[in-house]
Design an enzyme around this catalytic site. Structure first.
Site, short mmCIF file in Angstrom:
data_model
loop_
_atom_site.label_atom_id
_atom_site.label_comp_id
_atom_site.label_asym_id
_atom_site.label_seq_id
_atom_site.Cartn_x
_atom_site.Cartn_y
_atom_site.Cartn_z
CG HIS B 254 -2.02 0.95 1.20
ND1 HIS B 254 -1.84 2.31 1.27
CD2 HIS B 254 -3.36 0.76 1.09
CE1 HIS B 254 -3.02 2.91 1.20
NE2 HIS B 254 -3.95 1.99 1.09
NE ARG B 270 -2.86 7.40 -1.56
CZ ARG B 270 -2.98 6.23 -2.16
NH1 ARG B 270 -2.88 6.13 -3.47
NH2 ARG B 270 -3.21 5.14 -1.45
#
Ligand SMILES: Cc1cc2nc3c(=O)[nH]c(=O)nc-3n(C[C@H](O)[C@H](O)[C@H](O)COP(=O)(O)OP(=O)(O)OC[C@H]3O[C@@H](n4cnc5c(N)ncnc54)[C@H](O)[C@@H]3O)c2cc1C
Ligand code: SF4
Ligand code: SF4
Ligand code: FES
Lengths: 243, 601
Positions: B254, B270
């Site tokens: 990740h 994000r």
């Protein structure tokens, strides 16, 4: 600056070996940068005493496994940084729960029992229809439900509660908060009297003496004071409505 | 001496996948027992923050979404490594599953009657849709499709699911570890388990056994996963010698594990509009990925970050170089409402207030696409009456890269689909188990325990071996892979495996629920899985999704459009690798359309 030497005083007892009386054992380790009690306890277990029992799962203050008394205060061990503590650190298991050994207590069984007794599920006759759109809900209401649902069942509020420590069946602030979560939720069709059956008694809201040790303790900040007041208000009214 | 239990269906694992399957069986009137290492609600599913994908298309930015678009994103994300028939069932069922979870009580965030600025554009919602389940942006998706509850999606899903388990009166035995499958080489009859309360042995027999034990991120030194995610359930199937594991080399990193605790900062950060910055405060992703920027698929973003760090733009720290995740521009209200849990995490664990400062992040092991290989009904290869689902399984929805939000969705969707298959299968199944077979497996487990106890302090130290194993994978089988490092990993792990077979105890003898014995007992199975990851990666001489070979940087459909199947025959020192074709029903292999094109021309 040389790192601090930390001295841990940890409660030890194995219920399967009653011949060894409960005692505290002392461990010394060096503090590291950003050290949490999760890191410290694992260091003690990996390097000094591999028999030490404690519970961690997420190590990120999400799963509620690691509640304990840290220098007398109930909190999550994984989110407690050693730098916030003096160099002498005393760790005890949470009271009010069954002790499994050392710092490990059986919160799981307690919470399952509480969920069962408060019937913590959506009560409805509506059959789920695969082809239908979901029911609408205002986002602010969704946020309000989530606010109560943020409880991670760590048991800290139960450990510090006077009532829970003397009344074995008291559902605690967490249980009352749980009921409020369903009361807020329009998908749950229970009426006032049905909720009264569940919490309108001394094992529920009327057992609470309102000293609010719970609210100050909750490590995720569930607004317990408000939730208790909400349920008390509703149940008092429900009490009047009973014949 | 042992206690025994018998049921129609035995589910090992009380996360979202296991519980959803259990619900299907119980709804069909079957008697179900669930085993779990920990109380169900503490399962790792509860840690998922970001959300689950389902093409409801309610939010303005999700308008026009459909299962077809979701299908294309998923296949492309997988770098054409997934089973397309599975992906098709999945995308069609996801909207139903998300609504079913709503009916069961998940307080999904809803479309608001409010304008909102996002990356410089104004989003105006359709008034008709206000109050329906909304969605946020996630990596690798053409539409905003990830349904969420603030940043507690996994928590609310698991609590709702478990409430149904409680309502249906399904039996759960927590603090109970399944250790060995009871099988005769063709059929599975249940498991031998050990209580983590007092160390006693239990036998569970069932018409149908189901494994839903989650992922195995903790084989790596730095992982976002819960500490219990060490793959013990998968190892149990692997140890049978007849069940293959699929694509173990497909490991997801990740982009935003927080330095240095490696706790995850959700992709939702994000998705909400967060940026990645380098040591000069420069937003570098648009240079590499002009179209998707921070929200290209995870494997791509992780590689780009490492590439940028390698080029000298990382921020130095005692824990190695990192970059920054900046969400300050989202504003205090949005951060404290929809990214509240991660803000608390940043404040607590890194001493950083994300309203005012950026968060230090680096790509970190996060998800395991591989696992127990099953067919599209969830039936495990190699043994009858055995099913698997969730992160533990290789149903193969994700191929070589899982999209964020597709894993929570997989747990509840597979839970529905496979759950129904389990119920259907169990209806016609019988349970006649030879007691000698049970005795044999119980003796096996007891023998393993006795050996470890009797070696005591003369045995190998499990803490050391586990640490070396974790470091070996971390350093040699990471984001950028080469033959040299992979070979080194295979050799080292082979050596560790030999040592793990002689593991002992450093403490006072492994009585009762001694935590040391629990770990020592799991160790050989973990090292086997670690070797399998390294060996699979060494053999796969191409780059696909998260598996990136610097010495073979391109995807090679000619030779490698196939799935690795690893077997561990009894007494072997290394896995036996076989391969099977990938099922392609709709979308022929093509370019992923990211800045880095990897297709071999
Ligand atoms: C930090 C984090 C955030 C994530 N966020 C997202 C997200 O936003 N969206 C998304 O789609 N995915 C996300 N994921 C991935 C997703 O959460 C998981 O893949 C998914 O929840 C796995 O569910 P599961 O039911 O398969 O397993 P788990 O939830 O891990 O459950 C495993 C169960 O098996 C039990 N078990 C294991 N071994 C044994 C044994 N030997 N005997 C008995 N019981 C056993 C455990 O006790 C547990 O109950 C995230 C993952 C992480 C690490
Ligand atoms: S306010 Fe009520 S629930 Fe909270 S600690 Fe006091 S008695 Fe317990
Ligand atoms: S209300 Fe707070 S303190 Fe009590 S169990 Fe829930 S999270 Fe823990
Ligand atoms: S380990 Fe999960 S809350 Fe502490």
């Amino acid at each position: 600056m040389s790192p601090r030497q930390l001295t841990f005083h940890i409660f030890r007892y194995d219920p399967d070996r009653p011949e060894v009386k409960p005692h505290t054992q002392t461990f010394k380790i060096e503090e590291e940068m950003g050290m949490t009690l999760f890191v410290a306890l694992n260091k003690i277990r990996d390097e000094i005493d591999p028999t030490l029992k404690f519970d961690f799962v997420c190590r990120a203050s999400i799963c509620g496994s690691c509640g304990m008394l840290i220098n007398g205060k109930a909190s999550l061990a994984c989110k407690t940084l050693t730098k916030t503590l003096p160099s002498d650190i005393t760790l005890f298991p949470l009271p009010a729960f069954k002790l499994l050994g050392d710092l490990s207590v059986d919160t799981g069984t307690w919470f399952r029992d509480m969920s069962m007794r408060t019937e913590s599920w959506i009560h409805t006759d509506v059959e789920f229809d695969e082809t239908a759109q979901e029911e609408k809900m205002d986002d602010d209401l969704a946020l309000e439900i989530y606010e109560a649902e943020r409880c991670i069942e760590c048991g800290c509020c139960v450990g510090v509660c006077v009532t829970a420590n003397i009344r074995q069946n008291f559902i605690g602030a967490t249980g009352i908060n749980r009921v409020s979560r369903f009361m807020l939720d329009p998908r749950d069709k229970r009426d006032e009297q049905e909720y009264f059956e569940v919490v309108g008694n001394d094992d529920g809201i009327f057992g609470c003496v309102g000293l609010m040790a719970c609210e100050d303790t909750c490590p995720v900040g569930v607004p317990l004071r408000g939730q208790l007041a909400y349920v008390r208000r509703k149940m008092t009214v429900a009490g009047w409505h009973r014949k | 001496m042992y206690q025994s239990f018998s049921s129609d269906v035995l589910v090992v694992g009380a996360g979202l996948a296991g519980e959803r399957a259990a619900v299907s069986a119980a709804q069909a009137g079957q008697n179900v027992i669930i085993l779990s290492l920990i109380p169900p609600r503490r399962s790792h599913s509860s840690a998922a923050q970001g959300g689950m994908q389902a093409s409801l298309g309610n939010s303005a930015m999700g308008k026009g979404d459909s299962p077809d678009v979701h299908m294309y994103d998923t296949v492309k994300g997988s770098d054409w490594g997934c089973e397309q028939d599975v992906a098709r069932m999945f995308v069609n069922t996801a909207p139903i599953a998300v609504r079913e979870m709503s009916a069961w009580g998940v307080p999904w965030s809803r479309v608001r009657n409010e304008k909102r600025m996002y990356e410089g554009t104004e989003i105006v919602e359709d008034p008709e849709k206000v109050g329906l389940i909304t969605a946020r942006n996630f990596g690798g998706t053409a539409k905003w499709r990830t349904c969420y509850t603030s940043d507690g999606a996994g928590h609310t899903l698991l609590y709702a699911m478990d409430s149904v388990v409680i309502k249906l009166g399904i039996t759960v035995h927590d603090r109970m570890e399944a250790i060995e499958l009871i099988h005769d080489g063709t059929r599975c009859y249940g498991v031998v388990a050990r209580s983590l309360r007092d160390g006693s042995i239990y036998v569970y027999t069932a018409k149908t056994t189901v494994i839903a034990t989650g992922g195995f991120g903790r084989l790596y030194a730095a992982s976002t996963n819960a500490v219990i995610n060490d793959g013990a359930g998968i190892a149990m199937a692997f140890n049978s010698g007849v069940v293959p594991l699929g694509n173990m080399e497909a490991i997801q990193f990740h982009p935003t594990g927080m330095v240095p605790s490696w706790i995850l900062i959700t992709e939702g950060a994000r998705g909400e509009g967060g940026h990645l910055l380098d040591k000069d405060g420069y937003r570098f992703m648009p240079d590499y990925e002009p179209k998707y920027m921070e929200l290209a698929s995870r494997d791509v973003v992780s590689r780009r970050i490492m590439q940028h760090i390698r080029a000298g733009h990382g921020v130095d720290s005692p824990y190695g170089p990192h970059v920054w995740l900046d969400i300050r521009h989202l504003g205090e209200h949005r951060i404290n409402t929809y990214l509240r849990e991660i803000s608390t995490i940043a404040r607590t664990f890194a001493g950083i207030d994300p309203v005012k400062e950026p968060i230090p992040v680096r790509p970190t092991q996060h998800y395991t696409m591989g696992g127990i290989r099953t067919n599209k009904d969830g039936k495990v290869y190699g043994l009858d009456n055995l099913f698997a689902l969730g992160e533990a399984a290789c149903w193969d929805l994700h191929g070589f890269n899982r999209l964020g939000g597709n894993s929570l969705a997989e747990t509840v969707v597979a839970g529905r689909i496979v759950g129904e298959k389990i119920a259907e299968f169990t209806k016609h199944a019988t349970l006649e188990v030879n007691s000698a077979l049970i005795e044999e497996h119980v003796r096996n487990v007891e023998g393993r325990i006795d050996q470890i106890r009797s070696r005591g302090k003369n045995g190998e130290n499990w803490v050391e071996i586990r640490k070396e194993m974790q470091m070996t994978l971390e350093l040699n089988v990471g984001i950028f892979r080469t033959a040299e490092h992979l070979q080194e990993a295979v050799d080292k792990l082979g050596n560790l495996y030999e040592r793990s077979l002689n593991v002992g105890l450093m403490g006072d003898g492994g009585q009762g629920a001694d935590p040391e014995l629990v770990n020592a007992l799991r160790l050989p199975g973990m090292v086997r899985m670690a070797i399998t990851i390294a060996k699979g990666a060494l053999e796969r001489k191409e780059s696909r999704g998260s598996h990136f070979r610097e010495d073979y940087p391109q995807r090679d459909d000619q030779n490698w459009l196939k799935r690795t199947l690893a077997y561990w025959p009894e007494g072997a020192k290394e896995p036996d690798l076989k391969y099977e074709p990938v099922t392609i029903t709709e979308i022929p292999p093509g370019d992923r359309g990211y800045g880095e094109s990897n297709v071999k021309k």
